[in-house]
Design a protein around this motif. Structure first.
Motif, short mmCIF file in Angstrom:
data_model
loop_
_atom_site.label_atom_id
_atom_site.label_comp_id
_atom_site.label_asym_id
_atom_site.label_seq_id
_atom_site.Cartn_x
_atom_site.Cartn_y
_atom_site.Cartn_z
N ASN A 169 9.09 17.30 15.48
CA ASN A 169 8.71 17.61 16.78
C ASN A 169 7.76 16.68 17.49
N ASN A 170 7.73 15.32 16.75
CA ASN A 170 7.04 14.21 17.53
C ASN A 170 7.96 13.56 18.81
N ASN B 248 5.14 12.77 3.25
CA ASN B 248 4.11 12.97 4.29
C ASN B 248 4.58 13.79 5.08
N THR B 249 3.89 14.70 5.62
CA THR B 249 4.29 15.62 6.97
C THR B 249 3.57 15.10 8.35
N LEU B 250 4.64 14.58 9.27
CA LEU B 250 4.05 13.96 10.53
C LEU B 250 4.89 14.89 11.71
N PHE B 251 3.81 15.66 12.47
CA PHE B 251 4.46 16.32 13.42
C PHE B 251 3.27 16.50 14.82
N ASN B 252 3.99 16.88 15.77
CA ASN B 252 3.53 16.75 17.04
C ASN B 252 2.58 15.65 17.49
N ASN C 28 0.79 -1.21 0.03
CA ASN C 28 -0.06 0.01 0.00
C ASN C 28 1.08 1.14 -0.04
N THR C 29 0.30 2.32 -0.25
CA THR C 29 0.86 3.75 -0.39
C THR C 29 0.33 4.84 0.60
N VAL C 30 1.10 5.46 1.52
CA VAL C 30 0.56 6.56 2.08
C VAL C 30 1.33 7.67 1.49
N GLU C 31 0.74 8.76 0.77
CA GLU C 31 1.67 9.70 0.08
C GLU C 31 0.99 10.87 0.32
N GLY C 32 1.78 11.92 0.27
CA GLY C 32 1.29 13.48 0.37
C GLY C 32 0.42 13.93 1.38
N SER C 33 0.15 13.13 2.49
CA SER C 33 -0.62 13.36 3.68
C SER C 33 -0.19 14.15 4.73
N ARG C 34 -1.06 14.47 5.56
CA ARG C 34 -0.55 15.34 6.78
C ARG C 34 -1.05 14.34 8.25
N PHE C 35 -0.22 14.38 9.12
CA PHE C 35 -0.65 13.95 10.18
C PHE C 35 -0.23 14.75 11.51
N ALA C 36 -1.13 15.14 12.24
CA ALA C 36 -0.83 16.18 13.43
C ALA C 36 -1.54 15.77 14.74
N GLY C 37 -0.86 15.83 15.68
CA GLY C 37 -1.47 15.58 17.03
C GLY C 37 -1.89 14.12 17.14
N ASN C 38 -1.64 13.28 16.65
CA ASN C 38 -1.94 11.82 16.93
C ASN C 38 -1.26 11.23 17.99
N GLY C 39 -1.61 9.94 18.29
CA GLY C 39 -1.00 8.91 19.08
C GLY C 39 0.28 8.62 18.25
N ASP C 40 -0.05 7.62 17.24
CA ASP C 40 0.83 7.04 16.09
C ASP C 40 0.42 7.81 14.90
#
Length: 867
Positions: free
Chosen positions: A530-531, A504-508, A477-489
């Motif tokens: 800043n994770n 992708n951008t993964l932060f906080n 599978n592919t995870v592309e060009g997405s934003r993940f903010a303030g999650n657990g994982d």
């Protein structure tokens, strides 16, 4: 160290411990009344513990060997100096009196739960206990032998008062069981006489029965739980019981029976076992292990019940064809816990503020979830698990809402695109080649891929969730060009291979990317900002870069320098790649960490729109663009465009009405909401520091339709942030709304009554639906939301009641017939009482905000475009 390795520690019941230490018997120099008597090891011949040698200090595990009797005189204290156990393979007799009881307890100066383990009776053991005080243990009495007698005893301040397993014929009478976590566990132990016992303030449960039908044959009478009578019924048939206040209710092997208006204010569950055709209506349970507990029960229904402050609000095991309607679960550890069951229906329920999951389906099949509202459950509102494919074969549609947003549940689906949806939860199970594009999930659940392959999540945003994306047994599978903010994982892969996580951008978040028992995955050109834990990799074999010169990822905590370049980073001159690897753990590293963040698109995405201020006069538009926060130098400001005449997907003809500074993620358009008859369409464009403008791929809108008094047929052409019926109709004066659900063959008509405590099972309204409304006074249907670009509407054979979520003003009835094969379409006619319908001609056009009846001869899907 004190610990409880299992709530039901039956392994101890048959241990042969073989202790070498000798028991110190009364009569030795140490055995004086002043000093007491230490005891440990094996008792291999008959013995008596006397009052004159009391107290007895337990200094180690004690075993009463098979065939041996230990007699304890009244008034004797047995005090444990550690986490020790008394194993009874022979006989333990303590027949005391109320004025001079025997006591088993802790010798700690400040005793607490689990100071000692307890009295464990093996298969050859036997108890005769009367007027015995027992406290501060883990399992005070663990019994797996028959015909024990325990009466007038007090068991308190322990983890489990009594755990009876594989036992029978015990006499348990007139005991006081108080301030424990659990009272009695009765497991696989039939024909016990459990009478006149009193249970007080046991925090998790008082009486729990487990086992087969024969195991639940008990004599249970005149017991009290927190002052309320215990009601235990066997073979209760063709009976109605009303207005019952109880401490515990169990029905075993009962049929065609109704419980109505039953309350357990502080105690145990309403339990049904090996029963059928049971109806429970209007029940309330607070406290206990399970509020409603069903085991091996069929063809029953639970309606209008509320459960709070339990461990499992509703527990269903090994049951089939059971329906739950309008169940309210709040402040439990688990909401619904369904295991190894078939055809469980959960409809129109409110499942809120539970510490773990709202609904957990484990090893079950053919469940149906419709019209449920989930709010603020700490982990997932929905969790489905099982070892077989059929364990994921459930009907869970988008009428279920998580924090106001719909659930997407796809099972065994292939070659499908889902785009531009705001979701509360998504599960893809056993799917192939699914593309999720521009998905928004904020303050919801996870996006769950399980046994899903060759699928993609692209250009999406998931924030403030327990897990952003979980890949479980899912490959390629592919995870592309997405934003993940303030999650657990942000992204979690479990036993998954061949997946690509890129751009992708993964932060906080607590963890950015976690690889758990997963290998051969590629993670590159992502921004980790800043994770708390940027990444975790529990197995070697994943690639955290894409080689040279493309490189790896940008890490905000990377401390290296860029003085060299080349494959081995030994050529003089910087190349934008760090000279030393970014170390993830001992066997995982990014060999080519990037010195600067990966350039990402600065295109904003509209996340929602709503009517605001106390009179709903304003329209507020919300958008998201985490890059504004992550890369503040790329954005200069935002321009807001609006059109008042018609919708255009490219924003042609829209007028600039405002500019707002970077770091702003909402705009209030004043006095255009309720009371303004016009429709409005909005676009948001980000302008960078070079004056380049990039506009949102989706648009927001405000829609108004005037409604006269009487029966109206309406639909909602905008995607709402909150689809609850009362919120959608907040500007309408109405009494009742109703909807024909063609997918629910057991209950086609759903209704909502505005001013009733139980408003009904029409819990939400989405753009696919048309709804009849009884309008009590002329008013406006005014809504604000996202303009849908493409809406699939499932049509079942026969009549369907549908909306038209499109602003295409030239779409005709003939067009609809052509793509759906429909032979008849009917629309609203206000002068045609009592049905207010007429057949529409082929040249008539469909209108946003109206509803339609459509007849089709076979199941099909109509994809509605907005232009």
């Amino acid at each position: 160290m004190k610990r409880l390795s299992s709530l039901l520690m039956v392994a101890f019941l048959t241990l042969s411990i073989g202790l070498n230490a000798a028991l110190v018997l009364p009569g030795s120099e140490m055995a004086t009344r002043e000093m007491g008597t230490p005891a440990s090891g094996s008792i291999s011949s008959n013995a008596t513990w006397t009052l004159s040698n009391s107290p007895y200090w337990i200094e180690g595990d004690v075993t009463i060997e098979s065939g041996v009797t230990l007699t304890i005189e009244e008034g004797v204290d047995v005090l444990s100096n550690g986490f020790y156990t008394m194993y009874v393979q022979g006989n333990l007799t303590a027949l005391a009196s109320a004025s001079s009881p025997v006591a088993f307890s802790s010798n700690d100066s400040s005793p607490s739960v689990e100071d000692w383990y307890g009295i464990i009776v093996g298969a050859s053991g036997h108890l005769e206990l009367e007027f015995v005080l027992m406290s501060f243990a883990t399992v005070t009495l663990g019994i797996s032998s028959p015909y024990n007698n325990i009466s007038n005893c007090t068991i308190s301040d322990s983890m489990i008062a009594m755990d009876m397993s594989d036992s029978l014929g015990n006499n348990i009478t007139s005991n006081n069981v108080s301030n424990n976590e659990f009272g009695f566990f009765i497991s696989s132990s039939p024909h016990n006489y459990i009478v006149d016992n009193t249970f007080w303030n046991n925090s998790r449960s008082n009486l729990l029965f487990f086992g087969s039908r024969v195991d639940l044959n008990q004599t249970v009478a005149t017991n009290l739980v927190n002052g309320k009578k215990v009601h235990y019924y066997e073979n209760l048939n063709n009976t109605t019981i009303r207005n019952l206040e109880s401490g515990h209710i169990t029905l075993v092997d009962s049929h065609n029976t109704t419980l109505e208006n039953v309350t357990i204010p502080k105690g145990d569950a309403v339990s049904l076992a090996f029963s059928s055709n049971i109806s429970v209506r209007n029940c309330s349970v607070s406290g206990g292990w399970s509020g409603v507990n069903l085991h091996s029960t069929t063809d029953s229904n639970i309606t209008n019940c509320s459960v709070a402050n339990t461990y499992q609000g509703v527990k269903v095991g090994y049951s089939s064809n059971v329906s739950f309607f309008d169940v309210k679960l709040a402040n439990n550890t688990e909401g619904f816990y369904v295991v190894s069951s078939d055809r469980i229906r959960i409809v129109g329920s409110n499942i809120s503020t539970n510490d773990e999951h709202g609904v957990r389906l484990i090893g079950s099949t053919n469940a149906v979830l419709k019209g449920n509202v989930f709010w603020n459950n700490s982990q997932n509102s929905l969790w489905v698990a099982g070892s077989l494919k059929e364990n994921f074969n459930h009907t869970i549609d988008n009428s279920n809402l998580v924090n106001g947003k719909p659930i997407l549940y796809l099972f065994d689906v292939s070659d499908t695109v889902v785009d531009n949806m705001s979701l509360g939860h998504a599960t893809l199970a056993y799917c192939d080649n699914i593309t999720l594009s521009d998905i928004s999930m904020d303050n919801g659940d996870l996006l769950y891929f399980v046994q899903t392959i060759n699928s993609s999540l692209i250009g999406s945003s998931i924030s403030n969730s327990w897990v952003g994306v979980r890949l479980q047994f899912s490959d390629n599978n592919t995870v592309e060009g997405s934003r993940f903010a303030g999650n657990g994982d942000g992204i979690l892969a479990f036993s998954s291979e061949g997946n690509v996580i890129v751009n992708n951008t993964l932060f906080n978040s607590t963890k950015g990317v976690e690889m758990y028992f997963s290998s051969n995955n590629k993670i590159f050109r992502n921004n980790f900002l800043n994770n708390m834990n940027q990444s975790i990799d529990f197995r070697d074999g994943n690639s955290w870069d894409n080689g040279y010169p493309e490189g790896g990822n940008y890490w905000s905590d990377y401390g290296g320098v860029d003085l060299f370049g080349g494959q081995n980073q030994d050529v003089t001159g910087s190349d934008g790649i760090g000279d030393s690897p970014y170390v993830i753990d001992a066997d995982s590293q990014d060999r080519y960490p990037l010195m600067n963040p990966v350039a990402t698109s600065i295109v904003p995405t509209i996340a929602g729109a709503s009517l605001t201020n106390s009179s709903l006069f304003n329209v507020t538009i919300y958008w998201r663009m985490e890059e504004d926060l992550a890369f503040p130098n790329e954005v200069d400001h935002y321009d807001i465009y609006r059109n008042t005449s018609s919708y255009d997907p490219n924003g042609v003809g829209y007028q600039l009405i405002a500019s707002v500074p970077k770091g702003t993620f909402q705009f209030v358009d004043g006095n255009v909401g309720e009371g303004d008859p016009n429709n409005y369409f909005y676009n948001v464009c980000a302008v960078d520091t070079s004056s380049n403008s990039s506009c949102s791929p989706n648009q927001a809108g405000k829609f108004t339709r005037s409604l006269g008094e009487g029966t109206q047929l309406v639909s909602i052409p905008l995607i709402q942030s909150d689809e609850r019926t009362n919120t959608v109709f907040q500007t309408v004066s109405y009494e009742k709304a109703w909807f024909f659900d063609s997918s629910d063959v057991d209950d086609y008509w759903k209704s909502h009554v505005r001013d009733k405590p139980f408003r009904g099972d029409l819990t939400h309204i989405d753009p696919t639906m048309a709804v009849w409304v009884n309008v009590t006074g002329s008013s406006n249907l005014t809504i604000a939301g996202i303009v849908p670009t493409s809406t699939p509407i499932s049509l079942r054979t026969g009549w369907n009641l549908i909306g038209f979520p499109s602003f295409n003003s030239s779409y005709t009835v003939a067009d609809l017939k052509s793509v759906t094969g429909s032979s008849r379409i009917e629309g609203y006619e206000p002068l045609s009482s009592p049905y207010y319908l007429r057949e529409l001609g082929d040249l008539e056009t469909l209108e946003a905000g109206l509803g339609y009846w459509i007849w089709v001869d076979f199941e099909t899907t109509w994809v509605v475009k907005s232009s």
